[in-house]
Design a protein around this motif. Structure first.
Motif, mmCIF file in Angstrom:
data_model
loop_
_atom_site.group_PDB
_atom_site.id
_atom_site.type_symbol
_atom_site.label_atom_id
_atom_site.label_comp_id
_atom_site.label_asym_id
_atom_site.label_seq_id
_atom_site.Cartn_x
_atom_site.Cartn_y
_atom_site.Cartn_z
ATOM 1 N N THR A 525 10.781 0.136 -6.846
ATOM 2 C CA THR A 525 9.411 0.458 -7.288
ATOM 3 C C THR A 525 8.372 -0.211 -6.408
ATOM 4 O OG1 THR A 525 9.414 -1.410 -8.834
ATOM 5 C CG2 THR A 525 10.141 0.755 -9.680
ATOM 6 N N GLN A 526 8.765 -0.677 -5.231
ATOM 7 C CA GLN A 526 7.846 -1.368 -4.350
ATOM 8 C C GLN A 526 8.007 -0.871 -2.926
ATOM 9 O OE1 GLN A 526 8.697 -5.542 -4.789
ATOM 10 N NE2 GLN A 526 7.361 -5.773 -6.592
ATOM 11 N N ALA A 527 6.902 -0.979 -2.200
ATOM 12 C CA ALA A 527 6.923 -0.646 -0.774
ATOM 13 C C ALA A 527 6.084 -1.690 -0.053
ATOM 14 C CB ALA A 527 6.363 0.748 -0.524
ATOM 15 N N GLU A 528 6.673 -2.345 0.914
ATOM 16 C CA GLU A 528 5.991 -3.377 1.687
ATOM 17 C C GLU A 528 5.432 -2.757 2.970
ATOM 18 O OE1 GLU A 528 6.778 -7.786 3.669
ATOM 19 O OE2 GLU A 528 8.356 -6.763 2.534
ATOM 20 N N LEU A 529 4.103 -2.875 3.148
ATOM 21 C CA LEU A 529 3.408 -2.288 4.285
ATOM 22 C C LEU A 529 2.869 -3.396 5.167
ATOM 23 C CD1 LEU A 529 1.305 0.395 2.361
ATOM 24 C CD2 LEU A 529 3.567 0.690 3.376
ATOM 25 N N ASN A 555 -0.922 14.471 -6.174
ATOM 26 C CA ASN A 555 -2.162 14.230 -5.440
ATOM 27 C C ASN A 555 -3.119 13.308 -6.194
ATOM 28 O OD1 ASN A 555 -1.470 15.786 -3.191
ATOM 29 N ND2 ASN A 555 -2.255 17.660 -4.146
ATOM 30 N N LYS A 556 -2.607 12.495 -7.077
ATOM 31 C CA LYS A 556 -3.420 11.475 -7.734
ATOM 32 C C LYS A 556 -3.515 10.287 -6.799
ATOM 33 C CE LYS A 556 -3.816 8.758 -11.966
ATOM 34 N NZ LYS A 556 -3.180 8.409 -13.264
ATOM 35 N N ILE A 557 -4.746 9.933 -6.450
ATOM 36 C CA ILE A 557 -4.963 8.932 -5.411
ATOM 37 C C ILE A 557 -5.301 7.591 -6.041
ATOM 38 C CG2 ILE A 557 -7.410 9.512 -5.164
ATOM 39 C CD1 ILE A 557 -7.055 8.922 -2.145
ATOM 40 N N LYS A 558 -4.766 6.523 -5.470
ATOM 41 C CA LYS A 558 -5.079 5.156 -5.832
ATOM 42 C C LYS A 558 -5.347 4.377 -4.544
ATOM 43 C CE LYS A 558 -2.280 5.072 -10.070
ATOM 44 N NZ LYS A 558 -1.177 4.379 -10.794
ATOM 45 N N SER A 559 -6.020 3.244 -4.698
ATOM 46 C CA SER A 559 -6.361 2.458 -3.514
ATOM 47 C C SER A 559 -6.284 0.979 -3.837
ATOM 48 C CB SER A 559 -7.769 2.805 -3.021
ATOM 49 O OG SER A 559 -8.735 2.468 -3.998
ATOM 50 N N VAL A 560 -6.020 0.202 -2.806
ATOM 51 C CA VAL A 560 -5.988 -1.253 -2.888
ATOM 52 C C VAL A 560 -6.757 -1.790 -1.685
ATOM 53 C CG1 VAL A 560 -4.560 -3.323 -2.964
ATOM 54 C CG2 VAL A 560 -3.755 -1.213 -4.052
ATOM 55 N N THR A 561 -7.686 -2.713 -1.922
ATOM 56 C CA THR A 561 -8.499 -3.291 -0.856
ATOM 57 C C THR A 561 -8.086 -4.733 -0.631
ATOM 58 O OG1 THR A 561 -10.367 -1.853 -1.401
ATOM 59 C CG2 THR A 561 -10.841 -3.814 -0.100
ATOM 60 N N VAL A 562 -7.852 -5.077 0.626
ATOM 61 C CA VAL A 562 -7.493 -6.445 0.993
ATOM 62 C C VAL A 562 -8.490 -6.930 2.033
ATOM 63 C CG1 VAL A 562 -5.050 -6.122 0.505
ATOM 64 C CG2 VAL A 562 -5.891 -5.649 2.788
ATOM 65 N N ILE A 570 2.067 -5.347 -0.536
ATOM 66 C CA ILE A 570 3.183 -4.798 -1.298
ATOM 67 C C ILE A 570 2.621 -3.914 -2.394
ATOM 68 C CG2 ILE A 570 5.133 -5.329 -2.797
ATOM 69 C CD1 ILE A 570 5.516 -7.903 -1.278
ATOM 70 N N LEU A 571 2.956 -2.625 -2.350
ATOM 71 C CA LEU A 571 2.534 -1.682 -3.380
ATOM 72 C C LEU A 571 3.518 -1.759 -4.531
ATOM 73 C CD1 LEU A 571 1.519 1.459 -1.269
ATOM 74 C CD2 LEU A 571 0.030 -0.300 -2.224
ATOM 75 N N ASP A 572 3.009 -2.030 -5.723
ATOM 76 C CA ASP A 572 3.865 -2.182 -6.905
ATOM 77 C C ASP A 572 3.762 -0.949 -7.792
ATOM 78 O OD1 ASP A 572 4.724 -4.762 -6.219
ATOM 79 O OD2 ASP A 572 2.861 -5.620 -6.999
#
Length: 839
Positions: A525-529, A555-562, A570-572
């Motif tokens: 359930t995770q992807a490390e980018l 096509n449901k979009i989500k975003s994470v800002t660093v 890491i996308l959880d």
């Protein structure tokens, strides 16, 4: 003037009739209006009269309809509609131009009977800013211009009037819509005053401008002069001699006012100087820099009138002179061990090169030259012990005084307290700093250098600022979209302070490219980018953050800002056995750029993954249970009493073993007994008497509120009722029993209290039922054996303490109880009766 007014009336009449549209009369009706030209916004009244040949036989009344620009006018605005006549009233006419039509309605058919054009506008306003100018170029002309001031929405005619002495009046009519007119030479006289004014006329009225009174020679604009040559004066330094001439058609003029302007070839701003010259051939301009190339222009005018246009431009170089003034210097240490230094310099404010070509000499000691260059920097190595060098500027005319540079200075003195850098109008930087508190600098050096990701030596620029300043603007050698490292150095008499540096951009834009993103690892359930940094030369601004967008299969979009400088994420909470599309966006203060979209396929959850997760969890849970059980077995007795409290068993009670003789072993308690045959009153309840009761004694009569519950009363009610039967005492007892229940380790069951007092009625025993909540003597058989309740088996003798009241005195007695006296309690046992004393 009368002829002028008559002409105005004539022109006005022509204008009025020219604005009325002449339409051919209809065969059926005629439209009449009070005027075809009205003031914009004023009411308009019109009538339509049907002709006899349009009226059907037997129908003298005919229905009519009005339209304005094909739009039907509401019948509410009709004033009359009878006898073949229809009148309409428009409350305000708000369009500059319109067509009013009258229709006849015959047998349901609409037929145009007549139509007229209506114009609307305003009367002309007073013309303003009337000016005239004379041109002496053959053939001479006299041109006047004016401003119409405001829009009239109507054709407006302007009429120019001139009145010369002796009252020679002339009128000039320019084309409609123009606001200037050129009078030919034959219609005006030089050196003769004349009156000039303008009249504006349209269909709604006319108006006249203010009167202008002048001589045509006072409004002359000459042709631009021609510069023939520029010569340098070998005797006067910094002077140029400009030779010029006027056009041949103006050679008859004698005196001119000359204005000269000049600038260096590198500069964009002109410097202007006014020259009053008697000569028609040459003028001189002094105070120029030596050895500098200048551009020169001139223009002329008469004592009154307009300036001519600027002449042609000509360039020349002033004579050279030896440079003067000092240089601003700055230096760096390239190699401390080998004494290699890097020296920078630039002209100070008072420095003058006095020539176009200057080169510089850097020398040490007795004119030992270490650098000779036309640049403004050089690298050199010192060989002598002293670390002082000198620099001079040299041209073809001489050499300037040397500027001392001391390289043997302390470079670790107090820095400035703080600094800030911001962009200044997209062309430079505004730098601010705070002065050191402990030391007083002689000046400050502001150093800046373009930062590059390539392996290129940084080209340093610097600026010297006086010590009484704490801010400055730098714009030299600054390019947009490039990062610059800006440092502030305080300089003291004994050395140089440590620098404080910051980076900044004079102007920013969106990054040129996005960072390259990769998928390092994919779990259930995770992807490390991870992604790389954008090269410095392609950032175009300060990168503030990165935003990672990911889209699922719907096509449901989500975003994470660093925030920077983080370069991994890491996308959880991703769904197993699904695919995602991911891309990164890099942002600075001026914009953003998106990276390439990459696809991520999540793995399926297999049995090995389940085992790797469940087995460690189960092992951990088992270890926890074992530790808990071990702790419980170590404290089993205490835990057993907590979970299963000891409940007294009446069947194995030891009270049956009590005897009167055993209870009366201690004869000290019976010294004061007066009645050998007491009456015993019993009440059973397990009672824990607190230490406070024992130590503090009794209140008032020697008893505490808890003791009142157990005092003897002359109650002869039914068997089984509690001896404490009053309401307030019952409440206190309940409280006390609850308190005992909380503090006592065993289950409350019964307490035996014997009270013996003197009675006049005999020795009849009274038995009361225990108020315990446990079942009492419901089933006496079969009873547990002695070995099943070891606690009660060990209790052989019990000692009971009771209270007896004799008037106001209390007696404390110890007596023994017999099962013959208590048949209902023949099989009860009391727990630790001997250890509880009721005081």
């Amino acid at each position: 003037m009368a002829s002028v007014l008559n002409l105005d009336v004539l022109v006005l009449t022509i204008m009025v009739f020219s604005t009325i549209k002449v339409t051919e009369a209809s065969d059926c009706a005629d439209i009449s209006v009070q005027s075809s030209v009205v003031v914009l916004g004023s009411p308009l009244r019109a009538s339509c009269v049907a002709k006899d040949n349009c009226t059907p036989i037997g129908r003298p009344d005919i229905q009519m309809e009005w339209r304005l620009n094909s739009i039907v006018i509401p019948e509410s605005q009709y004033m009359n509609q009878s006898g073949g006549v229809s009148t309409v009233l428009l409350p305000n006419f708000t369009i500059p131009r319109g067509y009013l039509s009258c229709f006849l309605i015959l047998e349901g058919q609409h037929q145009v009977a007549d139509e007229v054009e209506i114009r609307a506008g305003y009367p002309p306003s007073k013309p303003s800013n009337l000016t005239c100018m004379t041109n002496l170029t053959k053939p001479p002309t006299f041109t006047c211009t004016w401003n119409p001031s405001s829009e009239t929405y109507l054709p407006t005619q302007f009429i120019l009037h001139t009145v010369s002495r002796p009252f020679e009046t002339k009128t000039f009519v320019p084309p409609i819509g123009t606001n200037s007119y050129t009078i030919p030479r034959k219609d005006f006289h030089l050196y003769s005053k004349m009156e000039i004014f303008v009249t504006a006329v349209n269909a709604l009225g006319n108006t006249t401008s203010d009167l202008l009174y002048l001589d045509p020679m006072d409004a002359v604009k000459l042709d631009p002069p021609v510069i023939q040559s520029v010569q340098t004066d070998k005797v006067k330094y910094g002077c140029l001699k400009i030779e010029w001439k006027i056009s041949d058609s103006l050679s008859w003029l004698e005196r001119f006012i000359i204005e000269l302007r000049f600038k260096t070839t590198e500069n964009e701003l002109w410097t202007t100087d006014m020259i009053n010259s008697e000569s028609m051939e040459a003028v001189e301009q002094c105070g120029l820099l030596h050895g500098t190339e200048y551009e020169v222009q001139i223009r002329v005018r008469l004592s009154e009138g307009y300036w001519s246009d600027w002449s042609n431009t000509i360039k020349d170089v002033t004579p050279e002179k030896a440079p003067s003034g000092e240089l601003d210097t700055w230096w760096k240490v390239l190699n401390e061990m080998e004494n290699v230094y890097q020296l920078y310099w630039k002209p100070a404010k008072q420095f003058k090169a006095n020539s176009q070509h200057v080169y510089y000499k850097v020398f040490q000691g007795q004119q030992r030259i270490v650098c000779n260059t036309s640049e403004t920097q050089c690298d050199f190595q010192l060989y002598e012990a002293t670390r002082k060098v000198y620099i001079t500027a040299v041209n073809s005319a001489g050499e300037s005084r040397p500027t001392l540079v001391n390289l043997n200075l302390n470079r670790a003195l107090d820095p400035v307290l703080s600094m800030s850098v911001s962009s200044y109008e997209d062309i430079g930087f505004w730098v601010q700093w705070a002065h050191p508190e402990s030391s007083l600098p002689t000046d400050f050096v502001i150093e800046w250098c373009a930062v590059s990701g390539k392996d290129i030596t940084c080209s340093i620029s610097f600026k010297v600022v006086a010590s009484n300043y704490s801010e400055t603007i730098i714009s030299e050698n600054i390019e947009p979209y490039r990062p610059y490292k800006i440092s502030v150095y305080p300089r003291y008499k004994r050395g140089i302070g440590c620098p404080i540096a910051m980076e900044g951009y004079s102007k920013q834009k969106a990054p040129s490219r996005a960072p390259k993103m990769e998928v390092r690892q994919v779990r259930d359930t995770q992807a490390e980018l991870t992604w790389d940094e954008i090269p410095v030369d392609e950032r175009n601004g300060i990168i503030r953050n990165y935003t990672i967008f990911y889209l699922d299969e719907s096509n449901k979009i989500k975003s994470v800002t660093v925030q920077t400088p983080q370069s991994q994420l890491i996308l959880d909470n991703l769904k197993p056995s699904s695919s995602y599309r991911v891309f990164i966006m890099a942002s600075n203060d001026a914009g953003s750029i998106n990276g390439t979209i990459i696809a991520i396929s999540m793995r399926k959850i297999d049995s090995w993954s389940i085992l790797s997760t469940v087995v460690p969890a189960c092992v951990g849970l088992a270890v926890f249970i074992l530790i808990t059980l071990s702790a419980c077995f170590a404290k089993q007795e205490r835990l057993k009493l907590r979970l299963w409290p000891v409940v007294p068993d009446p069947a194995n009670s030891s009270i049956q073993k009590w005897t009167q003789n055993e209870a009366l072993k201690d004869k000290r308690h019976f010294q004061d007994l007066q009645d050998p045959s007491p009456v015993n009153i019993s009440r059973f309840s397990i009672l824990d008497v607190s230490d406070d009761v024992t130590e503090k004694g009794t209140q008032k009569a020697g008893l505490k509120p808890e003791d009142e519950c157990w005092q003897p009363y002359s109650y002869t009610g039914d068997l089984g009722m509690p001896i404490c039967s009053s309401s307030h005492i019952e409440k206190d007892c309940d409280h006390l029993q609850h308190k005992d229940y909380q503090n006592y380790m065993g289950e409350p069951y019964a307490t035996v209290i014997f009270s013996e007092y003197r009675s006049q009625q005999g020795t009849t025993p009274v038995y009361l039922r225990s108020d315990s909540t446990q079942p009492l003597l419901q089933d006496l058989s079969p009873s547990p054996k002695q070995y099943e309740n070891l606690w009660f088996s060990s209790a052989k003798e019990e000692e009971v303490v009771f209270l007896s009241n004799h008037g106001d005195e209390q007696e404390e007695r110890v007596c023994s109880a017999s099962w013959d006296d208590f048949p209902l309690l023949s099989r009860l046992m009391i727990k630790e009766a001997s250890s509880q004393e009721v005081s």
